[in-house]
Design a protein around this motif. Structure first.
Motif, PDB file in Angstrom:
ATOM      1  N   VAL A   1     -51.729 -41.008  21.043  1.00 47.36           N
ATOM      2  CA  VAL A   1     -50.326 -40.615  20.878  1.00 47.36           C
ATOM      3  C   VAL A   1     -49.896 -40.804  19.428  1.00 47.36           C
ATOM      4  O   VAL A   1     -49.248 -39.939  18.835  1.00 47.36           O
ATOM      5  CB  VAL A   1     -49.419 -41.429  21.823  1.00 47.36           C
ATOM      6  CG1 VAL A   1     -47.946 -41.166  21.514  1.00 47.36           C
ATOM      7  CG2 VAL A   1     -49.713 -41.072  23.272  1.00 47.36           C
ATOM      8  N   ALA A   2     -50.257 -41.957  18.844  1.00 44.30           N
ATOM      9  CA  ALA A   2     -49.906 -42.218  17.444  1.00 44.30           C
ATOM     10  C   ALA A   2     -50.521 -41.166  16.526  1.00 44.30           C
ATOM     11  O   ALA A   2     -49.855 -40.651  15.610  1.00 44.30           O
ATOM     12  CB  ALA A   2     -50.370 -43.613  17.047  1.00 44.30           C
ATOM     13  N   SER A   3     -51.782 -40.821  16.767  1.00 52.36           N
ATOM     14  CA  SER A   3     -52.454 -39.808  15.938  1.00 52.36           C
ATOM     15  C   SER A   3     -51.816 -38.436  16.113  1.00 52.36           C
ATOM     16  O   SER A   3     -51.664 -37.676  15.143  1.00 52.36           O
ATOM     17  CB  SER A   3     -53.938 -39.735  16.302  1.00 52.36           C
ATOM     18  OG  SER A   3     -54.581 -40.961  16.067  1.00 52.36           O
ATOM     19  N   LEU A   4     -51.420 -38.136  17.352  1.00 51.30           N
ATOM     20  CA  LEU A   4     -50.818 -36.837  17.639  1.00 51.30           C
ATOM     21  C   LEU A   4     -49.474 -36.698  16.936  1.00 51.30           C
ATOM     22  O   LEU A   4     -49.191 -35.660  16.312  1.00 51.30           O
ATOM     23  CB  LEU A   4     -50.653 -36.669  19.144  1.00 51.30           C
ATOM     24  CG  LEU A   4     -50.144 -35.320  19.660  1.00 51.30           C
ATOM     25  CD1 LEU A   4     -51.044 -34.186  19.203  1.00 51.30           C
ATOM     26  CD2 LEU A   4     -50.048 -35.337  21.179  1.00 51.30           C
ATOM     27  N   VAL A   5     -48.632 -37.726  17.006  1.00 50.91           N
ATOM     28  CA  VAL A   5     -47.328 -37.674  16.339  1.00 50.91           C
ATOM     29  C   VAL A   5     -47.508 -37.559  14.831  1.00 50.91           C
ATOM     30  O   VAL A   5     -46.848 -36.746  14.171  1.00 50.91           O
ATOM     31  CB  VAL A   5     -46.493 -38.926  16.673  1.00 50.91           C
ATOM     32  CG1 VAL A   5     -45.182 -38.920  15.892  1.00 50.91           C
ATOM     33  CG2 VAL A   5     -46.200 -38.987  18.161  1.00 50.91           C
ATOM     34  N   SER A   6     -48.409 -38.365  14.304  1.00 53.77           N
ATOM     35  CA  SER A   6     -48.663 -38.332  12.867  1.00 53.77           C
ATOM     36  C   SER A   6     -49.121 -36.947  12.416  1.00 53.77           C
ATOM     37  O   SER A   6     -48.661 -36.417  11.391  1.00 53.77           O
ATOM     38  CB  SER A   6     -49.715 -39.381  12.506  1.00 53.77           C
ATOM     39  OG  SER A   6     -50.014 -39.352  11.128  1.00 53.77           O
ATOM     40  N   GLY A   7     -50.026 -36.344  13.189  1.00 56.68           N
ATOM     41  CA  GLY A   7     -50.520 -35.007  12.841  1.00 56.68           C
ATOM     42  C   GLY A   7     -49.448 -33.944  12.922  1.00 56.68           C
ATOM     43  O   GLY A   7     -49.374 -33.048  12.066  1.00 56.68           O
TER      44      GLY A   7
ATOM     45  N   LEU B   1     -46.148 -34.403  12.573  1.00 55.46           N
ATOM     46  CA  LEU B   1     -45.204 -34.610  11.465  1.00 55.46           C
ATOM     47  C   LEU B   1     -45.746 -33.990  10.184  1.00 55.46           C
ATOM     48  O   LEU B   1     -44.998 -33.374   9.420  1.00 55.46           O
ATOM     49  CB  LEU B   1     -44.961 -36.112  11.257  1.00 55.46           C
ATOM     50  CG  LEU B   1     -44.114 -36.816  12.315  1.00 55.46           C
ATOM     51  CD1 LEU B   1     -44.136 -38.335  12.092  1.00 55.46           C
ATOM     52  CD2 LEU B   1     -42.678 -36.304  12.290  1.00 55.46           C
ATOM     53  N   HIS B   2     -47.042 -34.147   9.977  1.00 56.34           N
ATOM     54  CA  HIS B   2     -47.654 -33.602   8.757  1.00 56.34           C
ATOM     55  C   HIS B   2     -47.733 -32.083   8.801  1.00 56.34           C
ATOM     56  O   HIS B   2     -47.361 -31.395   7.832  1.00 56.34           O
ATOM     57  CB  HIS B   2     -49.047 -34.194   8.575  1.00 56.34           C
ATOM     58  CG  HIS B   2     -49.801 -33.621   7.414  1.00 56.34           C
ATOM     59  ND1 HIS B   2     -49.505 -33.932   6.102  1.00 56.34           N
ATOM     60  CD2 HIS B   2     -50.833 -32.713   7.357  1.00 56.34           C
ATOM     61  CE1 HIS B   2     -50.318 -33.257   5.289  1.00 56.34           C
ATOM     62  NE2 HIS B   2     -51.130 -32.525   6.036  1.00 56.34           N
ATOM     63  N   SER B   3     -48.200 -31.520   9.915  1.00 57.23           N
ATOM     64  CA  SER B   3     -48.435 -30.072   9.981  1.00 57.23           C
ATOM     65  C   SER B   3     -47.138 -29.268  10.100  1.00 57.23           C
ATOM     66  O   SER B   3     -47.052 -28.147   9.587  1.00 57.23           O
ATOM     67  CB  SER B   3     -49.360 -29.736  11.150  1.00 57.23           C
ATOM     68  OG  SER B   3     -48.753 -30.092  12.384  1.00 57.23           O
TER      69      SER B   3
ATOM     70  N   ARG C   1     -36.236 -33.608   6.826  1.00 59.35           N
ATOM     71  CA  ARG C   1     -37.151 -32.477   7.031  1.00 59.35           C
ATOM     72  C   ARG C   1     -37.592 -32.402   8.493  1.00 59.35           C
ATOM     73  O   ARG C   1     -37.754 -31.320   9.053  1.00 59.35           O
ATOM     74  CB  ARG C   1     -38.379 -32.598   6.122  1.00 59.35           C
ATOM     75  CG  ARG C   1     -38.100 -32.232   4.680  1.00 59.35           C
ATOM     76  CD  ARG C   1     -39.353 -31.775   3.961  1.00 59.35           C
ATOM     77  NE  ARG C   1     -40.348 -32.830   3.852  1.00 59.35           N
ATOM     78  CZ  ARG C   1     -40.384 -33.729   2.880  1.00 59.35           C
ATOM     79  NH1 ARG C   1     -39.441 -33.714   1.940  1.00 59.35           N
ATOM     80  NH2 ARG C   1     -41.328 -34.646   2.833  1.00 59.35           N
ATOM     81  N   VAL C   2     -37.778 -33.576   9.083  1.00 55.01           N
ATOM     82  CA  VAL C   2     -38.180 -33.611  10.495  1.00 55.01           C
ATOM     83  C   VAL C   2     -37.033 -33.146  11.392  1.00 55.01           C
ATOM     84  O   VAL C   2     -37.215 -32.286  12.259  1.00 55.01           O
ATOM     85  CB  VAL C   2     -38.639 -35.024  10.904  1.00 55.01           C
ATOM     86  CG1 VAL C   2     -38.955 -35.064  12.401  1.00 55.01           C
ATOM     87  CG2 VAL C   2     -39.863 -35.449  10.099  1.00 55.01           C
ATOM     88  N   THR C   3     -35.848 -33.706  11.191  1.00 58.12           N
ATOM     89  CA  THR C   3     -34.714 -33.329  12.040  1.00 58.12           C
ATOM     90  C   THR C   3     -34.349 -31.863  11.855  1.00 58.12           C
ATOM     91  O   THR C   3     -33.801 -31.230  12.764  1.00 58.12           O
ATOM     92  CB  THR C   3     -33.484 -34.204  11.747  1.00 58.12           C
ATOM     93  OG1 THR C   3     -33.119 -34.072  10.361  1.00 58.12           O
ATOM     94  CG2 THR C   3     -33.784 -35.666  12.066  1.00 58.12           C
TER      95      THR C   3
END
Length: 302
Positions: free
Chosen positions: A50-56, A58-60, A95-97
């Motif tokens: 889950v942590a890796s998925l969220v991080s990926g 956010l980046h992509s 940028r995320v929001t």
């Protein structure tokens, strides 16, 4: 590894093709994270995927690099890793929001771009805020959030989005947080299937079948045991009555029919009334055998 963790690991391997579905899943993850404001994002999970998925995502999707901290905590005899992901720079958070048009205080369905986006959102919500009990112990699935409004919106979304599945999610407050939950095994299976956790749904179905078979066997065994107790209880009284008549020298005073029935009972102390009746020559009715044995018991008490 728990049943809930297995379900989440399976969900993390699902590949989404549409950008809108990726945005929707990230939206669900962040809406049910620990902190999601205009200034800061903080998410804590025990599932590395889950942590890796969220991080990926956010980046992509937003070009934002998150900070990831791993710590170890003790749970019973085990030591479990906890993953804390943060975005603390305000411009990065904005940028995320911006992916969700700034709608972070309630679930805005205008973010969803295709019919599959709601399912992706629900998958994200479950991955971060959800848990499901092992079907070997109980049937319970919930998704928690500190917001009462968001919990109510999620509850409506699950029930409205279910199509012909007729999901009936409910809300409750638990230790200062709101929980949206399902407790019916079939509805939990349907929800897991809806968000893409088919393997977990199938495992739950198999476990339910196993439980049903085991419960039926237990009921049958209990019924047979009860019948044995009833049979041995009444037959024991009858055998004692016959032996009393013999020891008192009164057995020969019985009629020929009663003597026949008494001898059959002595030879077959654990047989049912129906079996005793069929052992007569010629066979008599079950009620006839019962009447004769009751008569013998009455005579022995005189």
């Amino acid at each position: 590894m728990s049943f809930s963790q297995d379900a989440k690991n399976d969900l993390c391997t699902i590949s989404l093709k549409n950008r809108c579905c990726k945005v929707s899943m990230l939206y669900g993850m962040l809406m049910f994270s620990g902190t999601f404001t205009e200034n800061r994002i903080k998410l804590i999970t025990e599932t590395e995927g889950v942590a890796s998925l969220v991080s990926g995502l956010l980046h992509s999707l937003a070009g934002v690099e998150s900070n990831l901290y791993v710590s170890e905590k003790k749970s019973g005899d085990e030591r479990i890793n906890s993953y804390k992901l943060t975005v603390a720079v305000k411009s990065d958070v904005q940028r995320v929001t911006g992916l969700f048009s700034g709608n972070i205080h309630h679930i805005d369905k205008s973010v969803f771009g295709c019919p599959l986006c709601e399912n992706s959102f629900l998958r994200g919500a479950f991955l971060v805020g959800g848990s499901v009990s092992s079907p070997k112990s109980a049937y319970h699935l919930d998704i928690t959030t500190p917001s009462q409004d968001i919990a109510a919106e999620l509850c409506d979304m699950i029930n409205d989005n279910s199509g012909k599945l007729y999901l009936q999610a409910k809300c409750t407050e638990r230790q200062g947080r709101m929980a949206v939950y399902l407790k019916d095994s079939e509805q939990i299976q349907d929800f897991l299937t809806l968000i893409g956790a088919q393997s977990s749904a199938l495992e739950m179905m198999n476990e339910k079948i196993f439980k049903d078979v085991r419960n039926n066997e237990n009921r049958r065994s209990n019924c047979e045991t009860a019948n044995i107790y009833r049979t041995t209880g009444s037959s024991g009284e009858q055998v004692r009555a016959i032996n009393k008549l013999i020891s008192d020298g009164r057995f020969d005073e019985l009629t020929e029919d009663l003597q026949m029935t008494a001898n059959i009972r002595l030879e077959n102390p654990f047989s049912s009334l129906e079996q005793i009746a069929m052992l007569h020559t010629p066979p008599i009715s079950k009620s006839g055998a019962n009447h004769r044995l009751k008569k013998i018991v009455e005579i022995s008490k005189k």
